[in-house]
Design an enzyme around this catalytic site. Structure first.
Site, PDB file in Angstrom:
ATOM      1  N   GLY A  26       4.843   4.253  10.785  1.00 52.21           N
ATOM      2  CA  GLY A  26       4.345   2.855  10.501  1.00 52.21           C
ATOM      3  C   GLY A  26       5.207   1.567  10.656  1.00 52.21           C
ATOM      4  O   GLY A  26       5.883   1.789  11.638  1.00 52.21           O
ATOM      5  N   ASN A  27       4.807   0.428  10.118  1.00 50.82           N
ATOM      6  CA  ASN A  27       5.752  -0.720  10.518  1.00 50.82           C
ATOM      7  C   ASN A  27       5.674  -1.493   9.223  1.00 50.82           C
ATOM      8  O   ASN A  27       4.892  -1.208   8.164  1.00 50.82           O
ATOM      9  CB  ASN A  27       5.183  -1.533  11.830  1.00 50.82           C
ATOM     10  CG  ASN A  27       3.997  -2.123  11.778  1.00 50.82           C
ATOM     11  OD1 ASN A  27       3.756  -3.057  10.704  1.00 50.82           O
ATOM     12  ND2 ASN A  27       3.005  -1.428  12.482  1.00 50.82           N
TER      13      ASN A  27
END
Ligand code: C5P
Length: 218
Positions: A26-27
């Site tokens: 993810g980020n």
């Protein structure tokens, strides 16, 4: 209401790309900027569809139609479903550029010192929409750059066939992922760059929406 009955599509937040049933790539996108944009557009009268990746954000405006997605592939599908009917699209999501080539059926067991996960490129949603864009549709993208900011943003505007690009610089303190403030430069197709002060994401959303209203009226 300058955007009364105008249909607008907004993406917000990160995407999560599954590695196995319990892990993902993810980020740090919080979704704050995209949700602020959706709220402001709805306040201006627009009929807003918000495609949100995993985020804790909630919309203030009740009229917003929200679709939750997890992965880049799901976000692409959702965008393609709404794109034809949208007069303007503002793609604010931090979409993963790569996704695991295979998703393991079972939790990957701890192995030797090194573990390699093969990644493949995701489809660039913004570029896909840019290639399908019809006359009169307005497409807005975001760019987060760390060097040669304006030039890279202009390249992106052209490559993805955008009408407006919102440049955030990581070099500006108070701008970016989790903060409540942002500092942006707006660049349109005439390549005119307008630099804005550091302000709350709500105020930044107002600046971006004012520009979108101007582009729609043209
Ligand atoms: O090329 P880059 O990822 O820096 O471009 C950022 C812009 O492209 C953002 O507006 C983002 O929402 C969009 N994007 C997308 N699909 C991707 C990657 C980025 O829509 N797979």
């Amino acid at each position: 209401s300058p955007l009364a009955d105008v249909r607008v599509l907004v993406t917000a937040g990160p995407t999560y790309e599954a590695i196995d049933p319990v892990r993902f790539i993810g980020n740090h996108s919080s979704g704050k900027m995209g949700f602020a944009l959706a709220d402001e557009l709805a306040a201006l009268g627009a009929d807003v569809t918000l495609i949100a990746g995993p985020t804790a954000q909630l919309s203030k405006q009740k009229s917003i139609k929200r679709t939750d997605v997890v992965s880049a592939a799901q976000m692409l599908d959702a965008c393609l479903q709404h794109f034809d009917k949208a007069r303007a699209c503002i793609m604010c999501a931090a979409v993963a550029d790569y996704t695991p080539a295979v998703v393991a059926d079972q939790k990957i067991k701890k192995q030797d010192d090194e573990l390699t996960i093969a990644l493949i490129k995701t489809t660039d949603i913004l570029k896909t929409l840019g290639a399908q864009k019809r006359t009169g549709q307005i497409l807005v993208g975001f760019a987060l750059e760390t060097e040669n900011e304006v030039q890279y943003a202009i390249d992106k505007l052209k490559r993805k066939n955008l009408d407006l690009i919102v440049l955030n610089s990581l070099n500006d303190s108070g701008a970016g992922f989790k903060s409540d403030t942002n500092k942006v430069t707006l660049i349109d197709r005439t390549l005119k760059a307008t630099v804005y002060d550091l302000k709350s994401k709500t105020e930044v959303a107002k600046d971006i929406c004012a520009k979108v209203v101007e582009l729609i009226k043209k």
